[in-house]
Design a protein around this motif. Sequence first.
Motif, short mmCIF file in Angstrom:
data_model
loop_
_atom_site.label_atom_id
_atom_site.label_comp_id
_atom_site.label_asym_id
_atom_site.label_seq_id
_atom_site.Cartn_x
_atom_site.Cartn_y
_atom_site.Cartn_z
N ARG A 154 4.34 -0.11 2.97
CA ARG A 154 4.88 0.67 1.87
C ARG A 154 6.28 0.20 1.18
O ARG A 154 6.31 0.27 0.05
CB ARG A 154 5.58 1.91 2.67
N ILE A 155 6.92 -0.77 2.01
CA ILE A 155 8.10 -1.34 1.51
C ILE A 155 7.72 -2.39 0.61
O ILE A 155 8.10 -2.41 -0.84
CB ILE A 155 8.85 -2.19 2.64
N ALA A 156 6.66 -3.14 0.75
CA ALA A 156 5.82 -4.09 -0.19
C ALA A 156 5.47 -3.31 -1.52
O ALA A 156 5.58 -3.78 -2.55
CB ALA A 156 5.00 -4.83 0.28
N TYR A 157 4.77 -1.95 -1.37
CA TYR A 157 4.48 -1.36 -2.52
C TYR A 157 5.61 -1.13 -3.33
O TYR A 157 5.59 -1.11 -4.48
CB TYR A 157 3.64 -0.16 -1.82
N GLU A 158 6.68 -0.38 -2.84
CA GLU A 158 8.00 -0.16 -3.66
C GLU A 158 8.62 -1.35 -4.23
O GLU A 158 8.84 -1.37 -5.42
CB GLU A 158 8.87 0.43 -2.61
N ASN A 159 8.69 -2.24 -3.34
CA ASN A 159 9.34 -3.70 -4.05
C ASN A 159 8.43 -4.26 -5.20
O ASN A 159 9.05 -4.72 -6.19
CB ASN A 159 9.35 -4.77 -3.01
N CYS A 160 7.14 -4.07 -5.05
CA CYS A 160 6.21 -4.45 -6.17
C CYS A 160 6.76 -3.73 -7.43
O CYS A 160 6.65 -4.51 -8.63
CB CYS A 160 4.90 -4.26 -5.86
N LEU A 161 6.86 -2.55 -7.20
CA LEU A 161 7.17 -1.61 -8.60
C LEU A 161 8.69 -1.80 -9.22
O LEU A 161 8.85 -1.96 -10.34
CB LEU A 161 6.86 -0.26 -8.29
N GLU A 162 9.48 -1.78 -8.24
CA GLU A 162 10.81 -1.86 -8.76
C GLU A 162 11.90 -2.67 -7.86
O GLU A 162 13.08 -2.61 -7.51
CB GLU A 162 11.39 -0.44 -8.81
N LYS A 169 0.68 -1.30 -0.03
CA LYS A 169 -0.26 0.01 0.04
C LYS A 169 0.79 1.38 0.03
O LYS A 169 1.93 1.39 0.63
CB LYS A 169 -0.83 0.13 1.16
N LYS A 170 0.63 2.18 -0.79
CA LYS A 170 1.31 3.38 -1.07
C LYS A 170 1.44 4.35 0.37
O LYS A 170 2.41 4.83 0.76
CB LYS A 170 0.79 4.40 -2.10
N ASP A 171 0.11 4.27 0.75
CA ASP A 171 0.12 4.88 2.08
C ASP A 171 -0.11 4.23 3.47
O ASP A 171 -0.80 4.72 4.44
CB ASP A 171 -1.04 6.23 2.12
N GLY A 172 0.35 2.88 3.19
CA GLY A 172 -0.06 1.97 4.42
C GLY A 172 1.17 2.00 5.60
O GLY A 172 1.93 3.21 5.62
N ASP A 173 1.36 1.35 6.58
CA ASP A 173 2.50 1.17 7.45
C ASP A 173 3.84 0.91 6.71
O ASP A 173 3.75 0.78 5.33
CB ASP A 173 2.09 0.19 8.58
N TYR A 174 4.83 0.66 7.62
CA TYR A 174 6.34 0.73 7.06
C TYR A 174 6.09 -0.58 6.25
O TYR A 174 6.89 -0.47 4.78
CB TYR A 174 7.00 0.56 7.96
N ALA A 175 5.59 -1.81 6.60
CA ALA A 175 5.77 -2.89 5.98
C ALA A 175 5.06 -2.92 4.45
O ALA A 175 5.63 -3.35 3.40
CB ALA A 175 5.42 -4.27 6.86
#
Length: 713
Positions: free
Chosen positions: A496-504, A488-494
């Motif tokens: 947000r990290i998952a969201y960034e890793n999904c993209l790149e 989740k782009k605006d979720g908790d730390y974990a």
Amino acid sequence: MSNIPETGRTTRVTVRLVAIQILVFSLLLTLGGRLWYLQIRNGDEYSDEAASNHVQQVIQPATRGSILDARGVPLADNETRLVVSASRTDLMKMKDDGKAVLTRLADVLDMTPKEVMDKVRLCDSETPQPCWNGSPYQPIPITDEATTQQALQIRERAEDFPGISAEPTPVRRYAAPAESNAAQVLGYLSPVTDDEIKEAEDSESPLLRSDQIGRSGLERAYDAQLRGKAGVTRYEVDNLGRVIGQRESDKAQPGANLVTSIDSRVQAVAEKELHLAMKEARKVHDKNTGTNYKADAGAVVVMEAKTGRVVAMASNPTYDPNAWVGGISAKDYKKLTGKDSNFPLLNRAIQGQAAPGSIFKVIPTAAAVNAGYPFNGSYPCPSSYSIGGQVFKNFESKGHGSITLGQALEVSCDTVYYGLAHKQWQKDGGVDPKKNPADWFYKTAHQFGLGKETGIDLPNEVTGRVPDRQWKKNYWKANQKAWCKNGKKDGDYAERIAYENCLEGMKMRAGDAVNYSIGQGDTLVTPIQMATIYGAISNGGTLYNPTVGKAIVSSDGKKVDEIKPKSHGKLPMDAKTRKLIDDALAGVATRGTAAWRFGGWPQDKIPMHAKTGTAEVYGKQTTSWFATYTKDYAIVMTISQGGTGSGASGPAVRNIYNALYGIDKDGKIDKKKALLYQPQAKLPKIEADGTIDAQPVGKPYVAVGLGGRREDQ
């Protein structure tokens, strides 16, 4: 009357008689052919099979070889005990499957009927321990601790205990000399399974149903040498079971003895110092979490720097390997494998993986030199380093101005390595790398032996991890779906990290590079890997395969196969760079981050080199690392959730060196009190009858307070 002519009737009868004759002849011909096939064509085969049906085998187990320390002191040997066993085959012939017999047996042995019955049930995927995972046709041991009175009761009342035997039998004993444990190094035994028997049929060391084999540690690694060969006496019996003769028999061949490089006295010191260090760490307040450190696990390795031989290896939590002797109880099995056990069966020295923190910095130091950055160049060490909007802080946010790489090792300056790794990442093309990026920092780690096994002669060693570009791609492919689902782009730390890793997540980002440069991020190492590296820095650059086995000695002492040290490579640095790093690590012990733990050390006589490490782990407290070496030994200790390297592990490592070299609290050397002033070079003396002359162990090592001298009391 019939209108059929007489001649027609005669013809019909004749046809029938001919048909019957042909049928009878065919049957006789078939029977004769079958008899010829059975008696002539395959006569020998069936004759042998028939004979074998009247041959009974009596197995005499081979005496398993001992595991000895470097001075000949038994770490694992055998002792004779009264073993009570049950024949499952006989019990299953009874109407109640032997329940009445086992209930009477439980009463004699002061056990509950359930405890006894659980021992004789067969293991499968749904049956919990205790159970029997050996052959169902082999006598199943109920207890190896029967008293003489209990054994006499069973033997004198044989009619009440059909299928039950009580015999003196040699069983494994883990001797714990000097109160050393070495459980994860030694391993344990359990009965052979039918599948293992089948797999070993064509091997040089086939298995019998009566065999016990090593399941972990040295017992498994050297099982074929230690096990020996069981004896088999073959008796010819008639159909009533009476012996009518004896066939050719095979004598039992005792197993060979394994001499190790372990010194049981040093092993005891290492274990107790690790235990005490963890206990002391739990008294320290962690300002980051507001609670005391958990110090839930740890390991220490003491290695000969010039050979790679392991002098001591301790892992905590630990267990008593004698719990497995004679079959493990349900209570003990739960303690060792339950979710609250913290997995004491793991040898954390070779199976415990963690981010190394600053003890890793010798690797990026060598990488920087290999990439063209001068060792004695000037590098800024500010209190923090910024990349875009992200700030990476120095340890305790301290700055040290412009310093050399050697000084960066001494004060453990993170920002020096951030800057070097960031520059090299940019040179290699950043998130869109060149076709063949140099990747010096990752390439050098592989050359140091990280990301693969060291080759130690213990089973189940893990590889650790070097998070290079290829690993990033593989990891992204394996986890992309989960990241994209949970990110989740605006979720908790974990999230947000998952969201960034999904993209790149497949790309090497600047943050990945700088975190890696100080032994953080996705980097994983084991204590044995780091001991191998620091030992190589000490010995001039040779990366040895660590070994615990030192020699295999036949039971009669006539054959001695010494296990020679082997190398798997050289450190990726020239002699000049190694000397500069060596000097810097000596500075760590005398004026750097480890100096407060080596006050009064006789540096002029025994130069000490050290590196501290405090690794951050997401969701946990920091991991303590302390890596050291002298001209003789390399010692590495780690404590999970234990705090800082010098704070938690430092005092214990210092005390291990004190015991090795005989150094008192004032820094004076007394070689008479030294446990091992120099590594043990010679094998223990082997007598003419094959026995090995063991040197005295001495009194158990007693811990008298953290940071103080430990002496044999």
